[in-house]
Write a protein that holds these residues in place. Sequence first.
Motif, PDB file in Angstrom:
ATOM      1  N   HIS A  46       0.038   1.254   7.044  1.00 41.53           N
ATOM      2  CA  HIS A  46       1.351   1.480   6.419  1.00 41.53           C
ATOM      3  C   HIS A  46       2.494   1.163   7.376  1.00 41.53           C
TER       4      HIS A  46
ATOM      5  N   HIS B 211       1.533   4.418  -3.001  1.00 45.71           N
ATOM      6  CA  HIS B 211       1.580   5.876  -2.834  1.00 45.71           C
ATOM      7  C   HIS B 211       2.837   6.452  -3.481  1.00 45.71           C
TER       8      HIS B 211
ATOM      9  N   CYS C 236      -5.538   9.030   3.117  1.00 44.43           N
ATOM     10  CA  CYS C 236      -5.497   7.569   3.053  1.00 44.43           C
ATOM     11  C   CYS C 236      -5.860   6.974   4.400  1.00 44.43           C
TER      12      CYS C 236
ATOM     13  N   HIS D 165       0.831  -1.205   0.000  1.00 48.42           N
ATOM     14  CA  HIS D 165       0.000   0.000   0.000  1.00 48.42           C
ATOM     15  C   HIS D 165       0.870   1.262   0.000  1.00 48.42           C
TER      16      HIS D 165
HETATM   17 ZN    ZN Z   1      -3.639   4.683   0.544  1.00 47.99          ZN
END
Ligand code: ZN
Length: 206
Positions: free
Chosen positions: A175, A89, A171, A85
């Motif tokens: 992460h 980005h 978002c 993920h």
């Molecule tokens: Zn994201």
Amino acid sequence: MKEFEAKVISVNGREVVLDRTCFFPQGGGQVGDTGFLNESRVVDTRKDESYNITHFLEKEAPFKVGEVVKGRIDWERRYKIMRLHSAAHVVYYLLIEMFGDKCKLASSGIVNEKKDITDYLTDSFERNKLAVVEGKANELIKKDGEIRTWSDGQRPNYRYWEIDGFPKMPCGGTHPKSLKEIGKIKVERGKKPGAGKERVEITLVE
Ligand SMILES: [Zn+2]
């Protein structure tokens, strides 16, 4: 957070709601977490419009309301999802840099433990340019840097993602804490999803 204890709020067949959880519910293209509640396997996690999170078990839930259960997410799977993920980005920024403003996100992508798939509104992505983006992304990751995520003060479920040198972006996904954790990635052009669109697929190399 990988493990926690929580109280059972409701049980409905295979569906369990707890008073708190670290299972990530499917959203923003990120798949729901899997793992265990006690010895029962959790195969999916979803949320409703009011952000009530439901754990879907493989079999009928053996719990009673009020019971305290131990939750454990499948961390190996979740960590791959987190790395992919964040990689998506990074690749997004570099694609915008490379192809300019006429390249836009078509929707928030889909990310599971194997792949991130993101569609862009653009005429075409030449293969050699995607290879340059892949090289730049891997350089940036190798150089390392903090990945910052935080909640909007006004809207706690609305979150941001940011690294040095690029603007913050909204978002709600999960992460890792640093770019280096992502590791080496592969960036490929996927099957064309429709006229005026291009698909980018990211996988972890190591
Ligand atoms: Zn994201």
